[in-house]
Design a protein around this motif. Structure first.
Motif, PDB file in Angstrom:
ATOM      1  N   LEU A  45       0.713  -1.372   0.169  1.00 49.69           N
ATOM      2  CA  LEU A  45       0.008   0.064  -0.112  1.00 49.69           C
ATOM      3  C   LEU A  45       0.786   1.344   0.035  1.00 49.69           C
ATOM      4  CD1 LEU A  45      -2.897  -0.749   2.661  1.00 49.69           C
ATOM      5  CD2 LEU A  45      -2.757  -1.307   0.051  1.00 49.69           C
ATOM      6  N   MET A  46       2.002   1.234   0.341  1.00 55.14           N
ATOM      7  CA  MET A  46       3.143   2.403   0.230  1.00 55.14           C
ATOM      8  C   MET A  46       4.261   2.157  -0.573  1.00 55.14           C
ATOM      9  SD  MET A  46       2.900   3.750   4.190  1.00 55.14           S
ATOM     10  CE  MET A  46       3.765   5.298   3.678  1.00 55.14           C
ATOM     11  N   PRO A  47       4.077   1.827  -1.790  1.00 52.98           N
ATOM     12  CA  PRO A  47       5.373   1.405  -2.650  1.00 52.98           C
ATOM     13  C   PRO A  47       6.121   2.741  -2.952  1.00 52.98           C
ATOM     14  CG  PRO A  47       3.354   1.439  -3.974  1.00 52.98           C
ATOM     15  CD  PRO A  47       2.964   1.640  -2.588  1.00 52.98           C
ATOM     16  N   SER A  48       7.317   2.445  -2.663  1.00 48.96           N
ATOM     17  CA  SER A  48       8.218   3.581  -3.032  1.00 48.96           C
ATOM     18  C   SER A  48       8.589   3.623  -4.533  1.00 48.96           C
ATOM     19  CB  SER A  48       9.695   3.285  -2.534  1.00 48.96           C
ATOM     20  OG  SER A  48      10.123   2.228  -3.230  1.00 48.96           O
ATOM     21  N   ALA A  49       8.970   5.024  -4.828  1.00 48.50           N
ATOM     22  CA  ALA A  49       9.263   5.332  -6.325  1.00 48.50           C
ATOM     23  C   ALA A  49      10.156   4.257  -6.928  1.00 48.50           C
ATOM     24  CB  ALA A  49       9.738   6.681  -6.461  1.00 48.50           C
TER      25      ALA A  49
END
Length: 209
Positions: A45-49
């Motif tokens: 739910l919080m993938p990094s760039a």
């Protein structure tokens, strides 16, 4: 080949090179959005760039060349999800009375919320750090509430406790609690929401139609 012919040949090839660059750019853009949405759907739910770039098979600089920041990427995802659910949400209600329309809305909300679930969970995590996502959250919550109230006749609106309870029952927060916190399958969650709506409508005095 004389100079005139050379200029004509270069001119004829230039648009093809430009179109090729544009097509590659559009392809990269689509791959980035697709990668972000697939990661969210899979539970990240919080993938990094950097993770998005890896999933898309692109360089990190390519991601930031298309999206100045992650808010821009979330905005693109929001538009993509909206395109999926808008036909369901915007379809006219044709029930014989408000109760039938409320049942219709209950079924629609289950489909809409299930489609939106991973993306709204992700947005809820990030919204306290993002003015864009916080503003979008407030707009969506208001729109969902207004839709419920719009379907209720004046006599029901006067029964404020029931009206507010219906808004809460048909909210995304309730769907999230059933699916995410209680771990219910989508079909069971849909049945539970329908049961709650029917129970609330059954508490109204008989003369209220």
């Amino acid at each position: 080949m004389n100079n005139g012919e050379g200029k004509v040949a270069l001119a004829s090839r230039a648009p093809q090179r430009i179109d090729g660059r544009r097509e590659r750019s559009r392809s990269s853009h689509r791959r980035i959005v697709k990668a972000m949405m697939e990661l969210m759907t899979a539970g990240d739910l919080m993938p990094s760039a950097a993770r998005v770039a890896e999933e898309a098979g692109l360089g990190l600089r390519t991601v930031f060349r298309h999206f100045d920041d992650m808010d821009a990427l979330y905005a693109e995802i929001s538009d993509t999800v909206a395109d999926r659910v808008l036909p369901i949400a915007a379809a006219p209600f044709a029930g014989a009375d408000w109760r039938a329309n409320m049942r219709d809305l209950t079924e629609r909300r289950a489909r809409i919320f299930e489609t939106m679930l991973p993306f709204r969970l992700a947005a809820n995590i990030k919204r306290y750090q993002s003015p864009f996502l916080m503003g979008q959250y407030e707009q969506v919550i208001a729109a969902e509430r207004d839709r419920v109230l719009h379907l209720l006749p004046p006599a029901i609106l006067a029964e404020r406790m029931t009206a507010e309870a219906l808004c809460a029952t048909l909210s995304f927060q309730n769907w999230r609690a059933l699916r995410h916190d209680q771990g219910l399958e989508a079909d069971m969650a849909s049945q539970v929401v329908a049961h709650m709506v029917e129970t609330l409508m059954g508490t109204l005095p008989p003369h209220i139609e």
